[in-house]
Design a protein around this motif. Structure first.
Motif, short mmCIF file in Angstrom:
data_model
loop_
_atom_site.label_atom_id
_atom_site.label_comp_id
_atom_site.label_asym_id
_atom_site.label_seq_id
_atom_site.Cartn_x
_atom_site.Cartn_y
_atom_site.Cartn_z
N ARG A 37 -0.12 -1.87 -10.09
CA ARG A 37 -1.12 -0.83 -9.84
C ARG A 37 -0.47 0.51 -10.09
NH1 ARG A 37 -1.87 -3.80 -5.65
NH2 ARG A 37 -0.76 -2.31 -4.39
N ARG A 58 -8.75 0.47 -11.56
CA ARG A 58 -9.01 1.85 -11.13
C ARG A 58 -9.79 2.62 -12.20
NH1 ARG A 58 -4.41 6.17 -9.46
NH2 ARG A 58 -4.17 4.94 -7.57
N ILE A 75 -3.92 9.03 -12.20
CA ILE A 75 -3.19 8.14 -13.10
C ILE A 75 -4.02 6.89 -13.31
CG2 ILE A 75 -1.03 6.91 -13.48
CD1 ILE A 75 0.27 8.71 -11.44
N TYR A 76 -4.12 6.45 -14.54
CA TYR A 76 -4.90 5.25 -14.82
C TYR A 76 -4.17 4.33 -15.79
CZ TYR A 76 -8.59 8.01 -12.73
OH TYR A 76 -9.31 8.76 -11.87
N ARG A 118 0.83 -1.21 0.00
CA ARG A 118 0.00 0.00 0.00
C ARG A 118 0.86 1.24 0.00
NH1 ARG A 118 -5.67 -0.25 -0.71
NH2 ARG A 118 -5.60 -2.37 -1.46
N ARG A 138 -6.54 12.88 -3.17
CA ARG A 138 -7.68 13.74 -3.41
C ARG A 138 -8.19 13.57 -4.84
NH1 ARG A 138 -8.59 18.80 -5.16
NH2 ARG A 138 -6.46 19.17 -5.76
N LEU A 139 -7.20 13.49 -5.75
CA LEU A 139 -7.53 13.37 -7.15
C LEU A 139 -8.20 12.06 -7.48
CD1 LEU A 139 -4.53 14.81 -9.06
CD2 LEU A 139 -6.87 15.57 -9.07
N SER A 140 -7.58 10.99 -7.00
CA SER A 140 -8.11 9.69 -7.40
C SER A 140 -9.47 9.45 -6.75
CB SER A 140 -7.13 8.59 -7.02
OG SER A 140 -6.94 8.59 -5.64
N ARG A 181 3.30 15.48 -12.83
CA ARG A 181 2.99 15.44 -11.41
C ARG A 181 3.18 16.82 -10.79
NH1 ARG A 181 5.86 10.59 -10.52
NH2 ARG A 181 4.10 9.48 -11.38
N SER A 203 3.18 8.40 -5.21
CA SER A 203 3.50 8.59 -6.61
C SER A 203 2.32 9.05 -7.44
CB SER A 203 4.04 7.29 -7.17
OG SER A 203 3.09 6.29 -6.99
N ASP A 204 1.16 9.08 -6.88
CA ASP A 204 0.01 9.43 -7.69
C ASP A 204 0.01 10.93 -7.97
OD1 ASP A 204 -3.33 8.12 -7.62
OD2 ASP A 204 -2.30 9.30 -9.10
N LEU A 205 -0.70 11.28 -9.05
CA LEU A 205 -0.82 12.69 -9.38
C LEU A 205 -1.56 13.40 -8.27
CD1 LEU A 205 -1.89 12.68 -13.09
CD2 LEU A 205 0.22 13.57 -12.16
N ARG A 206 -0.97 14.43 -7.77
CA ARG A 206 -1.60 15.28 -6.78
C ARG A 206 -2.37 14.50 -5.72
NH1 ARG A 206 -3.77 19.01 -10.21
NH2 ARG A 206 -5.91 18.59 -9.69
N ARG A 207 -1.79 13.40 -5.30
CA ARG A 207 -2.28 12.68 -4.12
C ARG A 207 -3.70 12.15 -4.27
NH1 ARG A 207 2.44 13.40 -4.51
NH2 ARG A 207 3.59 14.86 -3.29
N GLN A 215 5.90 1.24 -7.79
CA GLN A 215 7.16 1.60 -8.43
C GLN A 215 7.74 0.39 -9.14
OE1 GLN A 215 8.62 4.71 -8.33
NE2 GLN A 215 6.72 5.38 -7.37
N SER A 245 0.58 3.26 -1.52
CA SER A 245 -0.57 4.14 -1.47
C SER A 245 -0.60 5.20 -2.54
CB SER A 245 -0.71 4.81 -0.10
OG SER A 245 0.01 6.01 -0.11
N ASP A 246 -1.79 5.73 -2.71
CA ASP A 246 -1.99 6.75 -3.71
C ASP A 246 -1.17 7.98 -3.39
OD1 ASP A 246 -3.80 4.83 -3.98
OD2 ASP A 246 -5.50 6.13 -4.43
N GLU A 295 0.08 3.13 -8.48
CA GLU A 295 0.97 3.79 -7.52
C GLU A 295 2.25 3.00 -7.27
OE1 GLU A 295 -1.92 2.45 -6.86
OE2 GLU A 295 -1.88 1.28 -5.01
N ALA A 304 0.40 19.10 -11.96
CA ALA A 304 -0.86 18.84 -11.25
C ALA A 304 -0.81 19.46 -9.86
CB ALA A 304 -1.11 17.35 -11.16
N GLU A 305 0.36 19.36 -9.24
CA GLU A 305 0.55 19.91 -7.90
C GLU A 305 0.41 21.44 -7.91
OE1 GLU A 305 0.95 18.57 -4.23
OE2 GLU A 305 2.10 17.28 -5.57
N PRO A 346 -9.52 12.87 -12.83
CA PRO A 346 -8.14 13.20 -12.52
C PRO A 346 -7.38 12.02 -11.92
CG PRO A 346 -9.61 14.12 -10.88
CD PRO A 346 -10.47 13.45 -11.88
#
Lengths: 319, 346
Positions: B130, B288, B225-226, A6, A18-20, B155, A12-16, B134, A8-9, B132, B158-159, B223
């Protein structure tokens, strides 16, 4: 096994997350993708979209599943292995009722013999007696060897990545077999037989907790004597980048045949009652000390059971 | 919706523009590329831009686009120098995002078509990635490195721009009759190469599902990553069975060296990342994107079977689609001449 399942989002996820989260909420009803005909795309009406609930056309031509296991290949392997299982090793089981008939469970056993003979015996035995597929989690090393890697994966071998284990147990509700000692078990000298090595860092317990499945300990007697290691060469092992390069009793007794030929040691396998962990599944992390404690307890359970079994054993060859 | 599209001259840019033209809520489509479009388009405006997109911020300001679809990331390294690759993928994306994020920019959505190449192929990889997770080893090929860099930029973007919906889609082994990829190329050969002793499991995506996924992101706010890959991991040997092709083995040791002369003279081109894929395969978790509401129309095996059908048709009738050549004056005439009666005016 490490613990990054995990990761977790967050990292590495885009903008954490919240986005997903927002993404996951994207309105399901209005989520109508485009239907494409002859290279041009038109949005499809809702009625059409719903008819997609029926399974998609899936013209598979083999029975290889997403782990690479093929029931057809297993069938052939079982037929070839059966004489070795019932005539040579004369494997006998106790406590098979402890292996769940359905749902995921992590089978954990002690590991021995220069070329481990216990994994095929356990996988063959459970598939034969219970008719349930067993996936064997093992070192990545196998995957990188031509032919061997393919055969290994067709036969139910899966690289022991923590996420693979979690998916097998949680998503597929399958039986997975793991030897927490890793290569330290089979790589030990004959003089240390039936003395269990460290159970890794308890990764197997953490995976089982996360997947919400029990651990089923199995004590295996006989593997140690089927191919005992008399001497290990560290230089050669380093040279070939292998965990160990052994000189086995089999090589001395059988010559070149001893490279692969087992001694006909009598196999006894005892399945112990499943160990359930009273923790919620899918947690971000589990208490390190709790995990280590559980892993140690399971190791001790198998160790004590082995001592008991050895006390009752009259002969290495006849049990 | 006012859309800006990169790579209009590529297969994806062209098909995407065609698809967008059919959507009523798309008012404007502006397509950028160094090459002319290769498919007939009705109302898409083609702007010739250099690979670095230096005129981009001007275009964004002038056209007031609210959605950018960045389909022009190179994932096929045949006949592309690593320098060009870096220029188009990394520098191109950097400039694109700079224009999109400029103060007063009208852009509210950025959709990027990336690839599951960012996960690589290695024996240490998990069976399913998945979004997220690496990769096990750091990228070793230039295309993987550039895509990882592109994703890093995205990334950051987006931030820094929380008001912009950023969708990053990673597509896996796309098959389509008119799409040319290293895999589709070798699957067209009379005998399909495999690496001796390896039978990797691969996940395919039908090209219509790719378009569907990109349009889905354009029409909805998704929004994040998929992974976009159809259901099912299938062994390479089975892919060849579905296509009714024989296989020919490459040596498992020194494969890159063995392939070097072939790659050099263009007989059979298998870049390093494709060879790795043929050795260890790759699987991704596609749940996802499904949870976000997307529905696939094909499974992995279905995508391969559709490709097999297309090849059979092609064998009988050749290329069924008429050739198209972009004529600037003709296109301008149809779009802007007062003599043309447009349906919207009537």
């Amino acid at each position: 096994m490490s613990t990054d399942r995990r990761e977790s989002d967050s990292s590495s996820d885009l903008r954490r997350s919240r986005l997903s989260e927002r993404g996951e909420r994207a309105d399901r009803a209005s989520a109508v993708p485009a239907r494409v005909a002859d290279g041009t795309v038109v949005p499809i009406e809702r009625g059409r979209a719903e008819s997609l609930e029926t399974p998609l056309y899936d013209p598979r031509m083999s029975d290889v599943d997403h782990w690479g296991r093929s029931e057809h290949a297993r069938e052939i392997a079982r037929r070839l292995y059966e004489p070795l299982y019932s005539q040579w090793f004369r494997a006998e089981w106790e406590g098979l009722e402890h292996v769940p008939r359905e749902g995921g469970a992590l089978l954990v056993a002690n590991h021995a013999a220069a070329i481990p003979s216990d994994a095929p015996v356990i996988m063959h035995g459970i598939e034969k007696e219970l008719g349930r597929a067993v996936y064997g989690l093992a070192d990545y090393l196998f995957v990188s060897i031509p032919v061997v890697g393919t055969l290994w994966s067709r036969g139910g071998g899966v690289p022991a990545h923590p996420d693979n284990a979690y998916r097998l147990l949680h998503d597929d509700q399958a039986l997975a077999l793991v030897f927490p000692e890793g290569s330290k078990g089979p790589g030990k000298h004959y003089s240390e037989r039936y003395k269990l090595r460290r159970f890794g860092r308890g990764g197997f317990v953490e995976t089982a907790m996360r997947a919400g499945v029990p651990v089923v300990p199995i004590a295996v007697m006989g593997a140690e004597e089927s191919m005992p290691i008399l001497y290990k060469n560290r230089t050669l092992a380093k040279l070939f980048n292998l965990p160990y390069v052994p000189l086995t009793a089999n090589m001395l007794a059988l010559g070149p045949l001893g490279l692969v030929g087992y001694f006909p040691a009598k196999f006894r396998l005892r399945v112990l009652p499943p160990v359930h962990f009273d923790v919620p599944p899918d947690q971000e992390r589990y208490s390190r000390s709790r995990v280590m404690e559980e892993a140690d307890d399971i190791r001790e359970l198998i160790q004590q059971e082995l001592y008991k079994m050895l006390q009752q054993r009259r002969s290495v060859w006849f049990g | 919706m006012r859309v800006l599209l990169t790579g209009l001259g590529t297969y994806w840019g062209g098909s995407l523009a065609q698809a967008l033209e059919r959507l009523d809520d798309v008012e404007v489509i502006v397509g950028l590329d160094t090459e002319e479009p290769t498919v007939p388009l009705e109302r898409t405006e083609f702007v010739r831009a250099d690979t670095g997109y230096s005129i981009l911020s001007r275009i964004v300001r002038a056209t007031q686009v609210d959605t950018i679809i960045h389909s022009h990331l190179i994932v096929d390294t045949r006949n592309v120098s690593s320098r060009t690759l870096h220029e188009i993928n990394v520098i191109g994306t950097m400039n694109l995002l700079a224009a999109a994020g400029a103060t007063g920019s009208p852009v509210r959505k950025v959709i990027v078509k990336s690839s599951t190449l960012v996960y690589g192929s290695s024996y240490q990889n998990p069976t399913f990635f998945r979004e997220e997770m690496q990769r096990a080893r750091s990228p070793r090929t230039s295309v993987e490195r550039s895509l990882v860099e592109v994703e890093d930029y995205l990334r950051d973007f987006a931030e820094d721009n929380p008001h912009v919906v950023v969708s990053l889609l990673r597509f896996s082994n796309v098959l389509g009759e008119r799409l040319d990829t290293p895999l589709s190329k070798i699957l067209r050969l009379p005998a399909v190469p495999e690496i001796f002793g390896f039978d990797p499991r691969l996940q395919f995506t039908h090209h219509e599902d790719v378009l569907g996924a990109l349009l889905f992101c354009a029409q909805h706010d998704v929004p994040g990553i998929y992974n976009v890959a159809a259901d099912g991991l299938i062994p390479w040997s089975e892919v060849c069975t579905i296509l009714a092709k024989r296989r020919v083995a490459l040596p498992p040791v020194g494969t890159n060296l063995f392939m070097a002369p072939f790659n050099r003279f263009g007989l059979v081109q298998l870049p390093r990342e494709t060879l790795e894929l043929l050795r260890y395969g790759r699987g991704v978790d596609n749940r996802r994107f499904k949870r976000a509401g997307f529905q696939y129309h094909y499974t992995s095996a279905g995508a391969v079977a559709a490709f097999a059908e297309a090849l059979r048709l092609e064998r009988s009738v050749g290329d069924a689609q008429p050739a198209y050549r972009y004529e600037r004056d003709v296109e301008n005439f149809f779009r802007h001449s007062p003599a043309v009666v447009r349906s919207g005016d009537a």
